[in-house]
Design an enzyme around this catalytic site. Structure first.
Site, mmCIF file in Angstrom:
data_model
loop_
_atom_site.group_PDB
_atom_site.id
_atom_site.type_symbol
_atom_site.label_atom_id
_atom_site.label_comp_id
_atom_site.label_asym_id
_atom_site.label_seq_id
_atom_site.Cartn_x
_atom_site.Cartn_y
_atom_site.Cartn_z
ATOM 1 N N GLY A 19 7.842 5.984 -3.568
ATOM 2 C CA GLY A 19 6.405 5.288 -3.604
ATOM 3 C C GLY A 19 6.231 3.958 -3.315
ATOM 4 N N ASP A 21 5.563 0.758 -0.875
ATOM 5 C CA ASP A 21 5.108 0.523 0.461
ATOM 6 C C ASP A 21 5.097 -1.022 0.541
ATOM 7 O OD1 ASP A 21 2.292 -0.589 -0.397
ATOM 8 O OD2 ASP A 21 1.991 1.632 -0.881
ATOM 9 N N LYS A 214 6.523 4.457 6.136
ATOM 10 C CA LYS A 214 5.955 3.079 5.647
ATOM 11 C C LYS A 214 6.329 1.912 6.457
ATOM 12 C CE LYS A 214 3.565 5.022 2.070
ATOM 13 N NZ LYS A 214 2.358 4.913 1.965
ATOM 14 N N ASP A 243 2.462 4.166 8.363
ATOM 15 C CA ASP A 243 1.371 3.680 7.226
ATOM 16 C C ASP A 243 1.659 2.262 6.903
ATOM 17 O OD1 ASP A 243 -0.400 3.361 5.128
ATOM 18 O OD2 ASP A 243 0.439 5.146 4.031
ATOM 19 N N ASN A 245 -0.263 0.402 4.971
ATOM 20 C CA ASN A 245 -0.848 -0.003 3.503
ATOM 21 C C ASN A 245 -1.574 -1.176 3.547
ATOM 22 O OD1 ASN A 245 1.563 2.117 2.710
ATOM 23 N ND2 ASN A 245 -0.083 2.395 1.280
ATOM 24 N N GLU A 269 -1.955 4.209 9.977
ATOM 25 C CA GLU A 269 -2.650 4.252 8.887
ATOM 26 C C GLU A 269 -2.983 2.954 8.140
ATOM 27 O OE1 GLU A 269 -2.227 6.752 4.773
ATOM 28 O OE2 GLU A 269 -1.329 7.425 6.382
ATOM 29 N N GLU A 296 -7.511 6.060 2.183
ATOM 30 C CA GLU A 296 -6.789 5.714 0.772
ATOM 31 C C GLU A 296 -7.478 4.905 -0.090
ATOM 32 O OE1 GLU A 296 -2.369 4.613 -1.042
ATOM 33 O OE2 GLU A 296 -2.737 5.030 1.103
ATOM 34 N N ASP A 319 -9.806 10.736 -0.938
ATOM 35 C CA ASP A 319 -9.099 11.218 -1.939
ATOM 36 C C ASP A 319 -10.060 11.331 -3.050
ATOM 37 O OD1 ASP A 319 -7.263 11.386 -3.861
ATOM 38 O OD2 ASP A 319 -5.831 9.934 -3.051
ATOM 39 N N HIS A 346 -5.776 11.763 1.736
ATOM 40 C CA HIS A 346 -4.516 11.110 0.993
ATOM 41 C C HIS A 346 -4.695 11.891 -0.509
ATOM 42 C CE1 HIS A 346 -3.211 8.054 -2.173
ATOM 43 N NE2 HIS A 346 -2.155 8.020 -1.123
ATOM 44 N N GLY A 348 -3.325 11.197 -4.048
ATOM 45 C CA GLY A 348 -3.156 10.581 -5.468
ATOM 46 C C GLY A 348 -2.970 11.500 -6.414
ATOM 47 N N GLU A 373 -1.075 15.957 3.203
ATOM 48 C CA GLU A 373 0.138 15.271 2.828
ATOM 49 C C GLU A 373 0.760 15.929 1.583
ATOM 50 O OE1 GLU A 373 0.575 10.481 1.734
ATOM 51 O OE2 GLU A 373 -1.241 11.457 1.142
#
Length: 408
Positions: A19, A21, A214, A243, A245, A269, A296, A319, A346, A348, A373
């Site tokens: 999880g 990033d 990431k 990605d 973030n 991303e 996201e 999302d 995305h 979640g 995803e």
């Protein structure tokens, strides 16, 4: 008739560095859960996603919204849900805390998603089947299109869905083949190079044809090295997404995106701040033909409209547990269809709700079945976890939106 509401604060600490990033180094995957219990014994479950701290605030806000549903019949409510959604999201005092973003918007997502889950359970069908069985007029009645009239009126929305009905039957073959997934867990930010390499091999062996890494390191060379590592292991035929973030400012994003071009990313991303539409527009032009993906952290249909108008993104990652729920997700999908931009959500929700929504997008709206995803980390907590076989989401068959969590 809805007779009781239950609001629950669920938090799940992940194993290892999963999880992580560039911005969120130590997430606690969490849900603000709304349950709507009706007098027939059905319970609709809705989720909004957070990373832990503040989840209790979303729960408090969800309680405020959900209390307004007590005494309402779900069929009557959903027959004109767009109007009710508009009323809740524009509560004259609560709206001040947004509008249409932050804690109040996440709370609205939780409550909205519970409504759709209850609706599908009452009809005894999975959510994808309920949605694909609605007429264009019935779909649009569940949507709030205010502030979009310059781009999408109710009549235009109905016309678009009516036009896409013509090929819907042929697109139902996706129900048998399943919806392709992509593995977003091969390269969490805190993973070592060795673990990223091993995860890439496992993902390709498991049938995934697209992977995500990431990036967003202070040391740009780390990002370049790891991106090339993934490309080397995955091979040229596998799609590789990167990605960041939101880690970079525009000058940084411009520099590093150009450096990453050589490994042929399928998209880059969230390169910079999610509210900065113009920065994304500038970057998209600067680094073309490399494409940008985002959504996201985009909280509402208005900002998505602006991104589409600015031609600032090639993939939209709306999302349903970040915007105002299923209703607003469908609204954004309609906008994207008008603009010819793919929707790749995305998740979640770990793909639980979205496995239904992408089927609706493809069958009823004609969106390309690109991929969805896949994040497996909370699978063990769901009553009916998403089933991914050989890199493909299998079509869910249980009534509802697959949102029910197992008891603690």
């Amino acid at each position: 008739m809805i007779k009781k509401i239950v609001i629950d604060d669920k938090r799940y600490r992940l194993d290892g560095d999963a999880g992580s990033d560039a911005v969120h180094r130590d997430p606690v995957y969490s849900y603000a859960v709304t349950q709507l219990v009706d007098d027939n014994g059905y319970t609709g479950t809705g989720l909004a996603f957070t990373l832990g701290v503040g989840n209790e605030l979303v729960c408090q806000a969800a309680k405020y919204y959900a209390e307004q549903l007590v005494g309402k019949d779900i069929e009557e409510l959903m027959a004109d849900f767009g109007s009710f959604f508009n009323k809740l999201s524009n509560d004259q005092q609560f709206r001040w805390l947004g509008p249409h973003k932050g804690v109040v918007q996440l709370a609205l997502a939780s409550v909205t998603n519970a409504c759709y889950d209850l609706w599908a359970k009452r009809r005894g069908v999975p959510l994808w089947k309920l949605l694909t069985g609605l007429s264009p007029e019935q779909v649009v009645a569940t949507l709030d299109l205010t502030y979009l009239e310059d781009e999408l009126t109710r009549a235009e929305a109905v016309d678009l869905l009516t036009t896409m009905q013509k090929g819907a039957d042929s697109r139902k073959s996706i129900l048998k083949t399943g919806y392709p997934g992509y593995d977003t867990s091969v390269g969490w930010f805190n993973y070592s190079d060795e673990k990223v390499r091993d995860n890439c091999k496992k993902a390709v062996d498991a049938g995934f044809t697209a992977l995500k890494l990431k990036v967003g390191s202070e040391d740009f060379e780390r990002d370049i090295r790891r991106a090339n590592l993934v490309r080397e292991v995955a091979g040229d035929e596998v799609k590789v997404m990167l990605d960041a973030n939101q880690q970079w400012n525009l000058p940084q994003a411009t520099y590093i995106c150009k450096q990453l071009t050589n490994m042929n990313p399928y998209w880059i991303e969230e390169p910079t701040h999610p509210d900065d539409v113009i920065a994304h527009q500038i970057l998209a032009k600067t680094i073309a033909p490399v494409k940008l993906a985002l959504g996201e952290h985009v909280p509402n249909k208005i900002i998505f409209k602006n991104y589409l108008q600015a031609k600032a993104a090639s993939f939209i990652q709306v999302d349903a547990v970040r915007v105002g729920g299923v209703s607003e997700f469908i609204t954004v999908s309609l906008l994207c269809k008008k603009y010819g931009i793919p929707v790749v959500p995305h998740v979640g929700d770990m793909g639980q709700i979205h496995q239904h929504l992408v089927l609706f997008n493809h069958i009823s709206m004609g969106h390309e079945a690109l991929f969805l995803e896949h994040i497996p980390h909370l699978k063990k907590y769901f009553l009916h976890p998403a089933n991914v076989v050989n890199g493909v989401y299998q079509t869910p068959v249980e009534p509802g939106s697959s949102s029910d969590l197992l008891p603690s």
